[in-house]
Design a protein around this motif. Structure first.
Motif, PDB file in Angstrom:
ATOM      1  N   ASP A  29       7.465   4.336 -34.190  1.00 43.77           N
ATOM      2  CA  ASP A  29       6.499   4.984 -33.304  1.00 43.77           C
ATOM      3  C   ASP A  29       6.928   4.740 -31.864  1.00 43.77           C
ATOM      4  O   ASP A  29       6.770   3.630 -31.336  1.00 43.77           O
ATOM      5  CB  ASP A  29       5.093   4.425 -33.541  1.00 43.77           C
ATOM      6  N   ARG A  81       6.753  13.762 -36.141  1.00 46.94           N
ATOM      7  CA  ARG A  81       5.412  14.281 -35.869  1.00 46.94           C
ATOM      8  C   ARG A  81       4.891  13.720 -34.555  1.00 46.94           C
ATOM      9  O   ARG A  81       5.301  12.641 -34.113  1.00 46.94           O
ATOM     10  CB  ARG A  81       4.455  13.927 -37.006  1.00 46.94           C
ATOM     11  N   ASP A  82       3.982  14.476 -33.948  1.00 44.45           N
ATOM     12  CA  ASP A  82       3.379  14.009 -32.705  1.00 44.45           C
ATOM     13  C   ASP A  82       2.147  13.169 -33.004  1.00 44.45           C
ATOM     14  O   ASP A  82       1.840  12.871 -34.173  1.00 44.45           O
ATOM     15  CB  ASP A  82       3.067  15.186 -31.773  1.00 44.45           C
ATOM     16  N   SER A  83       1.410  12.791 -31.955  1.00 47.14           N
ATOM     17  CA  SER A  83       0.260  11.889 -32.124  1.00 47.14           C
ATOM     18  C   SER A  83      -0.867  12.517 -32.923  1.00 47.14           C
ATOM     19  O   SER A  83      -1.748  11.815 -33.426  1.00 47.14           O
ATOM     20  CB  SER A  83      -0.261  11.454 -30.752  1.00 47.14           C
ATOM     21  N   GLN A  84      -0.851  13.856 -33.056  1.00 45.73           N
ATOM     22  CA  GLN A  84      -1.868  14.549 -33.848  1.00 45.73           C
ATOM     23  C   GLN A  84      -1.370  14.914 -35.243  1.00 45.73           C
ATOM     24  O   GLN A  84      -2.033  15.659 -35.959  1.00 45.73           O
ATOM     25  CB  GLN A  84      -2.314  15.812 -33.100  1.00 45.73           C
ATOM     26  N   GLY A  85      -0.212  14.418 -35.607  1.00 50.01           N
ATOM     27  CA  GLY A  85       0.322  14.650 -36.943  1.00 50.01           C
ATOM     28  C   GLY A  85       1.013  15.982 -37.126  1.00 50.01           C
ATOM     29  O   GLY A  85       1.331  16.366 -38.261  1.00 50.01           O
ATOM     30  N   ARG A  86       1.284  16.699 -36.033  1.00 47.90           N
ATOM     31  CA  ARG A  86       1.947  17.994 -36.129  1.00 47.90           C
ATOM     32  C   ARG A  86       3.465  17.828 -36.135  1.00 47.90           C
ATOM     33  O   ARG A  86       3.991  16.961 -35.434  1.00 47.90           O
ATOM     34  CB  ARG A  86       1.531  18.881 -34.947  1.00 47.90           C
TER      35      ARG A  86
END
Length: 324
Positions: free
Chosen positions: A261, A294-299
């Motif tokens: 992360d 993935r980004d912080s929103q799970g995308r």
């Protein structure tokens, strides 16, 4: 057979220093290309890869089969996955991309170019729309920093695959939009997408499933098409790295950690995907694992898993995420 022999000759790296070229030698192949427009500072960076224009034939509007009907692929074989909202997930096997390098497709109404450069291990998917026009892409047969140079049929502008940028012609400086896509094993794709689609075997005479670059990703240096610097920090030239923007994470670091992360991203590694550039049979390649970003929103985030020498060549001032 002629194409197979040509590719095998390339893989031995026998011709590179004899095939340097310049615009006056390319005009007959690309009569519509405006060679006065370019952001290439030194034409000697561009080499002929052996096959000429379309010698490696790109595909357009390929056929697909349902996941449950596919019987040719080994469980660990790598596929390039594209999951766009409103469309059935699609898998593009590297056993086909290795021999065609570009697939022009349309997914959920979006015209896409699915691309793979074996010499850089770079697998990217682009939106084919540029300045209100939908382009279709082919393979020039030229290489720059060992990376495929593509061209569009509409203007015959040349495009650098690794960076998705126009480098010669009308579209010099234009940028293709990269879409989120990733390499994973066939088993991973099929398990997650039982109702998905997989590209069917093309109707061409190629030894699909074979790797014409056997042993390539175990070399200490790329084939002689590349004469640039080695990566810094002691990173091996053909080590895989995950590129997001101008940052690169060594896959060796990720495989040990399993998950990292950093920089607002979550990058994960799981075992089970075969290298397409190891053994003569792609399905038997050594395990190089699957990367998801993935980004912080799970995308899912657009990224690439390419060789370290290519990252350093195209992003010489890029940031190496070594974790030290």
């Amino acid at each position: 057979m002629r194409i197979i022999l040509t590719v095998l000759t390339i893989s031995l790296g026998l011709w590179a220093h004899e095939l340097r070229a310049e615009p006056k030698n390319w005009v007959s192949e690309f009569p519509k290309t405006d060679f006065t427009r370019t952001n290439v500072d030194d034409w000697s960076e561009i080499l002929s890869g052996g096959p000429g224009r379309d010698g490696i034939p790109a595909l357009t509007d390929p056929k697909f089969v349902n996941v449950g009907d596919e019987t040719r692929l080994g469980a660990r074989e790598p596929v390039l996955t594209l999951e766009l909202k409103g469309a059935a997930p699609r898998a593009y096997p590297l056993r086909y991309l290795t021999w065609h390098e570009i697939v022009n497709d349309r997914v959920g109404g979006v015209p896409v170019a699915v691309t793979f450069c074996p010499l850089c291990n770079s697998g990217l998917v682009f939106d084919r729309r540029v300045a209100g026009q939908t382009l279709t892409f082919g393979v020039t047969g030229k290489l720059r920093n060992s990376d495929m140079v593509m061209y569009d049929h509409q203007t015959e502008s040349w495009w650098q695959q690794a960076i998705g940028e126009g480098i010669v012609g009308l579209h010099t400086g234009s940028q293709l939009e990269q879409l989120p896509a990733w390499m994973e094993s066939w088993a991973e794709f099929a398990k997650r997408n039982p109702d998905g689609l997989v590209m069917d075997q093309p109707a061409a005479s190629r030894p699909y499933g074979q790797n014409p670059y056997a042993g390539y990703d175990s070399r200490s240096r790329p084939y002689p098409f590349f004469s640039g610097e080695n990566p810094p920090h002691g990173v091996p030239a053909l080590a895989r790295v995950v590129r997001v923007g101008e940052r690169a994470w060594p896959v060796a670091r990720l495989s040990k950690a399993g998950r990292i992360d950093e920089a607002g991203l979550t990058i994960s590694w799981t075992s089970g995907q075969a290298s397409a550039l190891d053994t003569a049979r792609i399905a038997k390649g050594r395990d190089v694992g699957t990367i998801r970003v993935r980004d912080s929103q799970g995308r899912d985030v657009p990224h690439d898993v390419l060789f370290a020498f290519a990252f350093h060549a195209f992003w010489p001032d890029g940031t190496w995420m070594l974790g030290n």
